[in-house]
Design a protein around this motif. Structure first.
Motif, PDB file in Angstrom:
ATOM      1  N   ILE A 248       0.820  -1.212   0.000  1.00  0.00           N
ATOM      2  CA  ILE A 248       0.000   0.000   0.000  1.00  0.00           C
ATOM      3  C   ILE A 248       0.856   1.267   0.000  1.00  0.00           C
ATOM      4  N   ASP A 249       2.018   1.230   0.638  1.00  0.00           N
ATOM      5  CA  ASP A 249       2.850   2.438   0.711  1.00  0.00           C
ATOM      6  C   ASP A 249       3.926   2.493  -0.373  1.00  0.00           C
ATOM      7  N   SER A 250       3.827   1.619  -1.366  1.00  0.00           N
ATOM      8  CA  SER A 250       4.843   1.579  -2.421  1.00  0.00           C
ATOM      9  C   SER A 250       4.896   2.895  -3.211  1.00  0.00           C
ATOM     10  N   GLU A 251       6.095   3.374  -3.473  1.00  0.00           N
ATOM     11  CA  GLU A 251       6.279   4.592  -4.277  1.00  0.00           C
ATOM     12  C   GLU A 251       5.961   4.323  -5.752  1.00  0.00           C
ATOM     13  N   ASP A 252       6.254   3.087  -6.198  1.00  0.00           N
ATOM     14  CA  ASP A 252       6.093   2.769  -7.615  1.00  0.00           C
ATOM     15  C   ASP A 252       4.731   2.158  -7.896  1.00  0.00           C
ATOM     16  N   PHE A 253       4.332   2.248  -9.154  1.00  0.00           N
ATOM     17  CA  PHE A 253       3.088   1.599  -9.535  1.00  0.00           C
ATOM     18  C   PHE A 253       3.287   0.091  -9.510  1.00  0.00           C
ATOM     19  N   VAL A 254       2.317  -0.606  -8.933  1.00  0.00           N
ATOM     20  CA  VAL A 254       2.421  -2.053  -8.773  1.00  0.00           C
ATOM     21  C   VAL A 254       1.394  -2.713  -9.683  1.00  0.00           C
ATOM     22  N   LYS A 255       1.858  -3.531 -10.587  1.00  0.00           N
ATOM     23  CA  LYS A 255       0.939  -4.201 -11.497  1.00  0.00           C
ATOM     24  C   LYS A 255       0.782  -5.654 -11.069  1.00  0.00           C
ATOM     25  N   MET A 256      -0.458  -6.087 -10.957  1.00  0.00           N
ATOM     26  CA  MET A 256      -0.729  -7.461 -10.523  1.00  0.00           C
ATOM     27  C   MET A 256      -1.667  -8.116 -11.522  1.00  0.00           C
ATOM     28  N   ASP A 257      -1.561  -9.392 -11.636  1.00  0.00           N
ATOM     29  CA  ASP A 257      -2.526 -10.131 -12.435  1.00  0.00           C
ATOM     30  C   ASP A 257      -3.852 -10.182 -11.682  1.00  0.00           C
ATOM     31  N   PRO A 258      -4.972 -10.062 -12.394  1.00  0.00           N
ATOM     32  CA  PRO A 258      -6.252 -10.012 -11.689  1.00  0.00           C
ATOM     33  C   PRO A 258      -6.691 -11.356 -11.093  1.00  0.00           C
ATOM     34  N   VAL A 259      -7.505 -11.248 -10.047  1.00  0.00           N
ATOM     35  CA  VAL A 259      -8.089 -12.426  -9.385  1.00  0.00           C
ATOM     36  C   VAL A 259      -9.613 -12.306  -9.472  1.00  0.00           C
ATOM     37  N   SER A 260     -10.273 -13.367  -9.921  1.00  0.00           N
ATOM     38  CA  SER A 260     -11.746 -13.340 -10.023  1.00  0.00           C
ATOM     39  C   SER A 260     -12.375 -13.800  -8.716  1.00  0.00           C
ATOM     40  N   LEU A 261     -13.674 -13.563  -8.582  1.00  0.00           N
ATOM     41  CA  LEU A 261     -14.385 -14.033  -7.383  1.00  0.00           C
ATOM     42  C   LEU A 261     -14.470 -15.555  -7.358  1.00  0.00           C
TER      43      LEU A 261
END
Lengths: 267, 584
Positions: A248-261
């Motif tokens: 949450i406090d990362s300075e850089d943009f964090v890209k993650m693969d999506p997770v479905s319900l």
């Protein structure tokens, strides 16, 4: 407007096939919960590693399982659905960023929604007298929310048929066969409340059409839209992640693969 | 046939923060309590796997089902009110825990100025400064008297925060440290500080670390998963009535909560309340629940409607200014008091806007209440300015610079490009009461049980529009300092009118408090002047809307009311002396 997408922002085009086991693997390694900074790292590593597995999954019939849902629940005339397909694709077109409304399953998503409680306004106050709006207004205070006696299913049928009639009158062809510019002109007139509809303003229909198109592009895939989570990938929205505690406090943009319900709820 | 049930010590209508706090305090003191909740049974288990934007933020699964009951709305006495038919325009709480389940958790203490607004305004600026048509009044209580109750609520809910450099005195610090920070919050704080303002971290109930409250209830540490507003917490990490006060009441063995119990009347003999009449929403059977004290702890609309239907107190008449029930309806309105401000678009920096939590943000009080000298300003009261990072979900967050079409190729390209490149600063402004804005029963529209809907009339005065303009201008100033490449600022029209949206859930008044029955329905213990065993608790008792979210102050007044009820149950009588008031 300049578009300054960096390499990190580009979509991983070959990363579309849904494979829950892959997500579970990621969770177990702790990479998702802990977060990984730098999208190309995450995307590249995993795509390469699992491409083979994805193809196997496709062959074993997963794609057919998805297709069972692509039949009509609400619409009964192909011509109505064809107008819906063309209209949603105009609103949210395929482009260099990724798929448009049709590829994302938006028209089928809307069909399912209209067949359910949203389509019959089940949660809305439905007692009269009804005082429908008669003239378009830009003034927020005059909009007063939905006031039509028509339910949303009826509004869509009415609206899509009016679009077709309008296209016939203006261009001598059905809406879905009209050119992009012609379709755009009709949609713009709908949005501006300039096309006559019985029982409501065309701008009110357009509001529902527009909103449900975006819903279909970005909802959880359980509803039949956002197919393969490709809407989320374009949007760089990672879906139902359990936690961002570590990033949450990362300075850089964090890209993650999506997770479905389906994945998130299924453990 | 109405079935009469066995008498209890107290019957409470509504299971949100107000009802839950009262239930906890009464049952701990040994009193037998029944809570009647018209909505569904909910427990934390219901919020597992809740991260579904379509279901909760677009279809409003946890909000009041308007099919059964809604409100009607108009902007002027001369208009015919129309019903608010869809949750798009009314996001009101329902079910066990009420709106306390799906709130963001921002927990403020309203200001010393709020409680003594009339006296302090006249003292500093003279009577001439009170706007024509204003019905503002003192609340009959001071901040210093309320401080212990604020402290108590903050400890119950595990509020995480840091000292407000411009805030009123506190007897203790917040029970938990502030939440983590983010680059976007840091940027807001840096720019505001450079402008000479005093930002501090948003005090909130999405708790920064696992915490046990004084009643022994545990609230888990927040994991910033970004599904708070409109959602129940998946992790028990947001303080809500279910996990705190209702759990506390349940443990005593003195509380019974009945769901699907829709109260329609307070039964009374003109002098005392004898209980309530409710309908079992599954069977349609009517019941009477007798009680020694009756506590209305529903939302503003429910509390006011129940008094009007029960013919308790004198309805407010906007023509004559006489009467009290329904008077001083105020709130935070979507196109005036909140959701407007300045949006900045940044080309060179992407923020992780999809992450966040309900109470993650920063705010400043330089323009709050009467902190500024209003001698040369064309409005009274003020605004807090905040930046928050709640977690931007994809259906609802497609912001594009002004001039971009709302659909088509350019929309898609820009909405994707700016998804993580736009930040929004909002000013949340106070709304002062006026003689035209009030609640009464609608003459035409009925609810599912055949009772009239409540009718809401809201008119903005010049004072309100001026305050709103001033707030937006400060948002613009800070956003420019933050260095956005494009800054779009919301326009506040000179003739702006109410937009019939009941979206903020910050609605206030109708059963207001004061020091005398001449200008109030309840005293500062939320006890009806005219019917001393009837208590009406919640935002309905506030005589105006301050510039903060209301829950912290609702919690504080609920604790004060509960203390009064316990005293009343042992001693009886009115809990405060009536006094002569200056602006009655």
């Amino acid at each position: 407007m300049t578009d300054k997408h960096t390499d990190d922002d580009k979509q991983t085009k070959d990363d579309k096939t849904y494979d829950p086991s892959r997500r579970r693997f990621l969770k177990n390694t702790g990479m998702v919960a802990g977060g990984v900074v730098g999208g190309s790292f995450l995307g590249g590593l995993l795509t390469n590693k699992f491409t083979q597995k994805n193809e196997t999954a496709t062959k074993s019939g997963m794609e057919h399982a998805t297709d069972f849902q692509e039949a009509l629940q609400f619409f009964t005339r192909r011509e109505d659905f064809a107008v819906l397909q063309a209209a949603t694709e105009q609103i949210f077109p395929k482009d260099e960023n990724g798929p448009g409304a049709i590829e994302l399953g938006v028209p089928y998503y809307i069909d399912k929604q209209l067949a359910g409680q949203w389509g019959v306004n089940a949660r809305d106050y439905r007692q009269g007298p009804f005082v429908p709006k008669t003239k378009p207004s830009e003034r927020a205070e005059e909009k007063r929310g939905e006031q039509s006696i028509l339910d949303r299913g009826s509004i869509f049928l009415l609206g899509l048929r009016v679009m077709n009639q309008e296209s016939g009158k203006r261009f001598n062809t059905s809406f879905d066969k009209a050119t992009e510019a012609q379709q755009g002109e009709i949609l713009q007139d709908l949005q501006d409340g300039k096309i006559k509809m019985n029982g409501l303003l065309s701008s009110e229909f357009f509001f529902l059409l527009h909103r449900s198109t975006l819903e279909g592009a970005y909802c959880d895939p359980l509803y039949g839209g956002n197919k393969n989570m490709d809407g989320w990938r374009m949007k760089e929205f990672p879906g139902a992640q359990a936690s961002y505690m570590g990033v949450i406090d990362s300075e850089d943009f964090v890209k993650m693969d999506p997770v479905s319900l389906e994945n998130y709820q299924g453990h | 046939m109405v079935k009469k049930l066995n008498k209890v010590d107290a019957v409470i209508v509504g299971s949100g923060w107000a009802g839950g706090i009262v239930a906890a305090e009464l049952t701990k003191a040994g009193h037998k309590v029944v809570i009647l909740e018209r909505g569904k049974d909910k427990k934390h288990e219901d919020f597992n796997g809740t991260k579904d934007e379509l279901r909760y933020s677009q279809r409003y699964d946890l909000m009041q089902n308007l099919h059964k009951e809604t409100i009607t709305s108009r902007g002027d006495l001369s208009e015919t009110a129309l019903p608010v038919r869809n949750n798009v325009n009314a996001r009101l709480g329902e079910n066990t825990g009420g709106a306390g389940v799906h709130w963001n958790g921002w927990t403020f203490r309203w200001l010393p100025y709020d409680f003594e607004i009339y006296s302090k305004t006249v003292e500093r600026y003279g009577k001439g400064k009170i706007p024509k048509d204003s019905t503002m009044q003192d609340w009959g209580v001071t901040y210093d008297e309320m401080e212990p109750y604020f402290d108590k609520f903050e400890k119950t809910a595990g509020i995480s925060g840091e000292e407000n450099p411009l805030g009123p005195p506190r007897s203790d610090k917040y029970p938990n440290p502030p939440l983590k920070t983010t680059p976007a919050i840091n940027l807001f704080q840096k720019a505001s500080t450079e402008l000479g303002y005093h930002p501090y971290r948003m005090p909130g109930a999405t708790v920064s670390q696992t915490y046990q409250n004084p009643d022994g209830e545990t609230i888990n540490g927040c994991v910033y998963c970004a599904f708070c507003e409109e959602y129940g917490c998946n992790f028990g990490a947001k303080a809500d009535p279910i996990g705190t006060v209702l759990a506390t009441a349940k443990k005593t063995g003195n509380m019974e909560l009945r769901n699907g119990a829709n109260v329609t009347r307070v039964s009374h003999n003109g002098k005392r309340a004898t209980g309530v009449i409710y309908v079992d929403t599954s069977t349609g059977q009517e019941y009477e629940q007798p009680a020694d004290i009756v506590v209305l702890a529903g939302f503003v609309f429910s509390n006011t409607k129940l008094l009007l239907l029960s013919k308790i107190g004198t309805p407010y008449n906007p023509q004559t200014g006489k009467g009290i029930i329904g008077k001083n309806f105020t709130g935070h309105f979507s196109n005036l008091s909140t959701y407007i401000g300045a949006r900045g678009f940044f080309e060179d920096k992407k923020y992780n806007l999809y992450m966040g939590t309900g109470s993650l943000g920063s705010t400043l009080d330089d323009f709050a209440g009467d902190n500024e000298d209003h001698t040369n300003l064309n409005y009274l009261h003020g605004f807090e300015i905040h930046f928050s990072q709640l977690g931007a979900r994809p259906i609802s967050n497609n912001q594009v610079p002004v001039g971009t079409p709302t659909w088509g190729k350019e929309f898609k390209k820009n909405s994707l490009h700016y998804t993580n490149r736009n930040l929004f600063i909002t000013s949340q402004t106070a709304f002062l009461p006026n003689k035209f804005s009030y609640l009464d029963l609608d003459p035409t529209y009925k609810d599912a049980l055949g009772n009239p809907l409540l009718r809401v009339t809201v008119k903005y005065l010049e004072d309100d529009i001026n305050r709103s303009k001033a707030g937006v201008a400060r948002c613009e100033e800070i956003m420019n300092k933050m260095g956005a490449d494009i800054v779009d600022v919301d326009k506040v029209a000179d003739d702006l009118q109410f937009d019939h949206k009941f979206y903020t859930d910050h609605f206030i008044g109708g059963v207001i408090m004061g020091a005398s029955p001449a200008n109030s329905a309840v005293n500062t213990y939320s006890q009806m002047w005219d019917m001393e065993n009837l208590f009406v608790v919640g935002g309905s008792s506030f005589p105006h809307t301050g510039n903060y979210n209301p829950t912290g102050t609702i919690g504080a007044f609920a604790y004060r009311a509960a203390e009064g009820m316990n005293k009343y149950l042992s001693e009886g009588g009115l809990l405060t002396q009536q006094v002569q008031v200056k602006n009655a």
